[in-house]
Design a protein around this motif. Sequence first.
Motif, PDB file in Angstrom:
ATOM      1  N   LEU A  32       4.158  -7.172  -8.291  1.00  0.00           N
ATOM      2  CA  LEU A  32       5.151  -6.846  -8.193  1.00  0.00           C
ATOM      3  C   LEU A  32       3.588  -4.857  -8.315  1.00  0.00           C
ATOM      4  O   LEU A  32       4.210  -4.505  -7.613  1.00  0.00           O
ATOM      5  CB  LEU A  32       4.852  -6.401 -10.416  1.00  0.00           C
ATOM      6  N   THR A  33       2.471  -5.937  -8.225  1.00  0.00           N
ATOM      7  CA  THR A  33       1.497  -4.867  -7.270  1.00  0.00           C
ATOM      8  C   THR A  33       1.537  -4.845  -6.162  1.00  0.00           C
ATOM      9  O   THR A  33       1.192  -3.643  -5.329  1.00  0.00           O
ATOM     10  CB  THR A  33       0.416  -5.293  -7.995  1.00  0.00           C
TER      11      THR A  33
ATOM     12  N   LEU B  54      12.029  -6.296 -12.075  1.00  0.00           N
ATOM     13  CA  LEU B  54      12.131  -5.611 -11.634  1.00  0.00           C
ATOM     14  C   LEU B  54      14.087  -5.384 -11.835  1.00  0.00           C
ATOM     15  O   LEU B  54      14.697  -4.614 -10.483  1.00  0.00           O
ATOM     16  CB  LEU B  54      12.396  -6.670  -9.937  1.00  0.00           C
TER      17      LEU B  54
ATOM     18  N   LEU C 156       4.561  -5.551  -4.406  1.00  0.00           N
ATOM     19  CA  LEU C 156       6.386  -4.721  -4.161  1.00  0.00           C
ATOM     20  C   LEU C 156       6.670  -3.619  -4.351  1.00  0.00           C
ATOM     21  O   LEU C 156       7.295  -2.958  -3.640  1.00  0.00           O
ATOM     22  CB  LEU C 156       7.224  -6.560  -4.538  1.00  0.00           C
ATOM     23  N   ARG C 157       6.357  -3.289  -5.632  1.00  0.00           N
ATOM     24  CA  ARG C 157       6.413  -2.241  -6.184  1.00  0.00           C
ATOM     25  C   ARG C 157       6.075  -0.893  -5.036  1.00  0.00           C
ATOM     26  O   ARG C 157       7.309  -0.229  -4.647  1.00  0.00           O
ATOM     27  CB  ARG C 157       6.019  -2.184  -7.598  1.00  0.00           C
ATOM     28  N   PRO C 158       4.872  -0.687  -4.577  1.00  0.00           N
ATOM     29  CA  PRO C 158       4.816   0.093  -3.879  1.00  0.00           C
ATOM     30  C   PRO C 158       5.706   0.073  -2.285  1.00  0.00           C
ATOM     31  O   PRO C 158       5.728   0.666  -1.695  1.00  0.00           O
ATOM     32  CB  PRO C 158       3.157   0.146  -4.127  1.00  0.00           C
TER      33      PRO C 158
ATOM     34  N   GLU D 197      11.927   3.329   0.379  1.00  0.00           N
ATOM     35  CA  GLU D 197      12.823   4.044  -0.298  1.00  0.00           C
ATOM     36  C   GLU D 197      12.048   5.745   0.832  1.00  0.00           C
ATOM     37  O   GLU D 197      13.081   6.124   0.950  1.00  0.00           O
ATOM     38  CB  GLU D 197      12.803   4.185  -1.745  1.00  0.00           C
TER      39      GLU D 197
ATOM     40  N   GLY E  39      18.814  -3.295  -9.728  1.00  0.00           N
ATOM     41  CA  GLY E  39      17.570  -3.104  -9.310  1.00  0.00           C
ATOM     42  C   GLY E  39      17.770  -3.606  -7.601  1.00  0.00           C
ATOM     43  O   GLY E  39      19.062  -3.894  -7.376  1.00  0.00           O
TER      44      GLY E  39
ATOM     45  N   LEU F  71       8.819  -1.436  -1.820  1.00  0.00           N
ATOM     46  CA  LEU F  71       9.500  -0.833  -2.092  1.00  0.00           C
ATOM     47  C   LEU F  71       9.770   0.816  -2.203  1.00  0.00           C
ATOM     48  O   LEU F  71      10.828   0.866  -1.426  1.00  0.00           O
ATOM     49  CB  LEU F  71      10.287  -1.718  -3.813  1.00  0.00           C
ATOM     50  N   ALA F  72       9.035   1.735  -2.560  1.00  0.00           N
ATOM     51  CA  ALA F  72       8.867   2.408  -2.920  1.00  0.00           C
ATOM     52  C   ALA F  72       8.374   3.622  -1.760  1.00  0.00           C
ATOM     53  O   ALA F  72       9.379   4.087  -1.023  1.00  0.00           O
ATOM     54  CB  ALA F  72       7.353   3.644  -3.080  1.00  0.00           C
TER      55      ALA F  72
ATOM     56  N   LEU G  74      10.118 -12.397 -12.172  1.00  0.00           N
ATOM     57  CA  LEU G  74      10.074 -10.776 -11.136  1.00  0.00           C
ATOM     58  C   LEU G  74      11.358  -9.827 -12.108  1.00  0.00           C
ATOM     59  O   LEU G  74      11.756  -9.192 -12.036  1.00  0.00           O
ATOM     60  CB  LEU G  74       9.888 -11.466  -9.697  1.00  0.00           C
TER      61      LEU G  74
ATOM     62  N   GLU H 199       2.812 -10.865 -11.942  1.00  0.00           N
ATOM     63  CA  GLU H 199       2.055  -9.026 -11.837  1.00  0.00           C
ATOM     64  C   GLU H 199       1.270  -8.744 -11.386  1.00  0.00           C
ATOM     65  O   GLU H 199       1.519  -7.648  -9.978  1.00  0.00           O
ATOM     66  CB  GLU H 199       1.263  -9.037 -13.249  1.00  0.00           C
TER      67      GLU H 199
END
Length: 261
Positions: A243-244, A70, A246-248, A254, A22, A250-251, A66, A240
């Motif tokens: 992650l709510t 990830l 972090l994930r967006p 990107e 990841g 990280l996107a 995490l 969680e």
Amino acid sequence: MPAGISQTIDNVVEVLNRKGAGDVLLLCEHASSHIPQQYKDLGLRDEDRLSHAVWDPGARAVSLLLSKALDAPMVASRVSRLVYDCNRPPESPSAMPEKSERIEVPGNRGLSPEERKNRADAIYFPFCTAVTEVIEERNKAGLKTILVTMHSFSPVFHGQHRAVEIGILHDDDSDLADAMLAHTSTLSHRRIERNEPYGPDDGVTHSLKLHGVSRRLPNVMLEIRNDLLKTAADEEAMAEEMLTLLRPALATLELKGGGDA
């Protein structure tokens, strides 16, 4: 321990999921409450032995969750931050504090330059070397690296209650922190703040600067109030929530082309 006596310590750092593919590399500098036997509990009172001064309760558990979610490698200290705080440089008094908030640390009083160097050599530099090795391995494998450091903090500090529940911290590079803060409305039940309850002026962004900013790696430091991490269920819930955010984020990086290897 008197100067001149070896302070070699085995297993001062752990690297988990080393081959994780990841984008994230997790650091947990205050993961452990372990005080090696030769330090004789640093003279701490029994009631202080597992206090927040000694470690960051729940931080390692959330980091592990995490890491799994990830597919992220994780580097964690296996020695109490009172023996050596791996988020501080050797020249900082707080790397081996004589007092932490209201807790006295007799075993850290009057350390000689040689004793301080021995501790840094035994704990800090192996931790830093492990981080560098993982980053270099990821570079060779063509993997991007986004640095996330995980911490927890006490709900009361010097008698004052802290209202903030989650802190998103950064130094000069705020891109990842900004991206996470842009999504805090998804956790409207939480009080989330920038550079709280600590910030760069408190010296807490050492790892971010050393391992992230200096290498131009996107980076962020996450702080969770430790009364929200009392049980395994709490730790899973907070992972969680991280992650709510972090994930967006990280996107977003990107899409902006951030985090290139």
